[in-house]
Scaffold this active site. Structure first.
Site, PDB file in Angstrom:
ATOM      1  N   ASP A   1     -60.305  -6.046  98.029  1.00 37.60           N
ATOM      2  CA  ASP A   1     -59.587  -4.798  98.255  1.00 37.60           C
ATOM      3  C   ASP A   1     -58.109  -5.148  98.471  1.00 37.60           C
ATOM      4  O   ASP A   1     -57.778  -6.299  98.773  1.00 37.60           O
ATOM      5  CB  ASP A   1     -60.182  -4.128  99.505  1.00 37.60           C
TER       6      ASP A   1
ATOM      7  N   ASP B   1     -55.075  -2.733 100.124  1.00 38.29           N
ATOM      8  CA  ASP B   1     -54.455  -2.318 101.385  1.00 38.29           C
ATOM      9  C   ASP B   1     -55.400  -2.591 102.557  1.00 38.29           C
ATOM     10  O   ASP B   1     -56.552  -2.174 102.541  1.00 38.29           O
ATOM     11  CB  ASP B   1     -54.083  -0.831 101.327  1.00 38.29           C
TER      12      ASP B   1
HETATM   13 MG   LIG Z   1     -58.475  -1.406 102.378  1.00 39.84          MG
END
Ligand SMILES: [Mg+2]
Length: 254
Positions: free
Chosen positions: A10, A12
């Site tokens: 992932d 952010d």
């Molecule tokens: Mg995230």
């Protein structure tokens, strides 16, 4: 710890926080690359193009190929190309989605579409929503990039793509297929394109409800990192546990 062929990170909260890189994650990516493994970056963000995401990673010292980045916009385009080849699409979305569809050679139309696809669109208005509803009522397949009802900004929590998608779903009585995490479509696109098997893959993220559940739904191993949305103590209370729980990616030995 097991060695994998496909590390799906992932962005952010996992690789960076907004405008700040997470040093241990940047180092983790470099350690993988030293071993000859190019990780994948998997984000629900459908507003930024692959190139914009690539440039952001580059600013944080991560050099990767654009093709290693999978956004929900790109996954939506790949999903349409794979399952609905040669079909036309009516789009509510921003540059990230329009460009992803163009990149996959998908024809965008303003009416009589085979498919309606929705992503976050800061210029959304009544007319666009009305067209989406009419097309779905006429039988168009209904897709949406992600379920996010709200997203953080400097002004506070703003309505996300999931809120507008819910409006169209409520008005038409038709539920969309969501492409982004916690669904497994983005991971499936990576598996399909690169010929991996599920055992080769691991999903790494900070958000239990999106990242970890995407991995769980897709039946691959998962790593929760305590650098973003879901605190580790909350993850530990969940019925379904990630394969690994880490404070940060500095603790991952390759
Ligand atoms: Mg995230």
């Amino acid at each position: 710890m097991k060695n994998y062929k496909a590390y799906c990170l992932d962005l952010d909260g996992t690789v960076y926080r907004g405008t700040e890189p997470i040093a241990e994650a940047v180092d983790f990516v470099r350690r993988l690359q030293t071993e000859g493994i190019e990780p994948f970056f998997v984000t629900n963000n459908a507003s930024m193009t692959q190139r914009q995401l690539h440039q952001k990673l580059s600013r944080f010292g991560i050099e990767t190929a654009e093709s290693q980045i999978m956004s929900s916009a790109l996954a939506a385009a790949k999903y349409i190309k794979r399952w609905y080849p040669d079909k036309t699409v009516f789009v509510i979305g921003s540059d990230g989605l329009h460009q992803a569809l163009a990149q996959e050679g998908i024809t965008q139309v303003e009416q009589d579409a085979d498919i309606v696809v929705m992503g976050i669109d800061p210029a959304v208005n009544y007319e666009k929503l009305a067209t989406a509803c009419l097309e779905v009522r006429k039988g168009a397949v209904f897709l949406s990039t992600n379920r996010d009802l709200a997203f953080p900004s400097e002004r506070g929590l703003l309505p996300g793509n999931g809120a507008f998608t819910t409006l169209v779903a409520a008005s038409t009585g038709v539920d969309p297929v969501y492409i982004g995490k916690p669904e497994g479509h983005m991971l499936d696109a990576i598996l399909y394109e690169h010929g991996f098997v599920k055992n080769d893959m691991v999903m790494i993220g900070d958000n239990y409800d999106t990242d970890i559940l995407a991995g769980v739904h897709f039946e691959i191993d998962t790593v929760h990192v305590n650098t973003g949305v879901t605190p580790m103590e909350d993850v530990m209370k969940k019925d379904v546990q990630p394969t690994y729980l880490l404070e940060h990616l500095g603790f991952w030995t390759i």
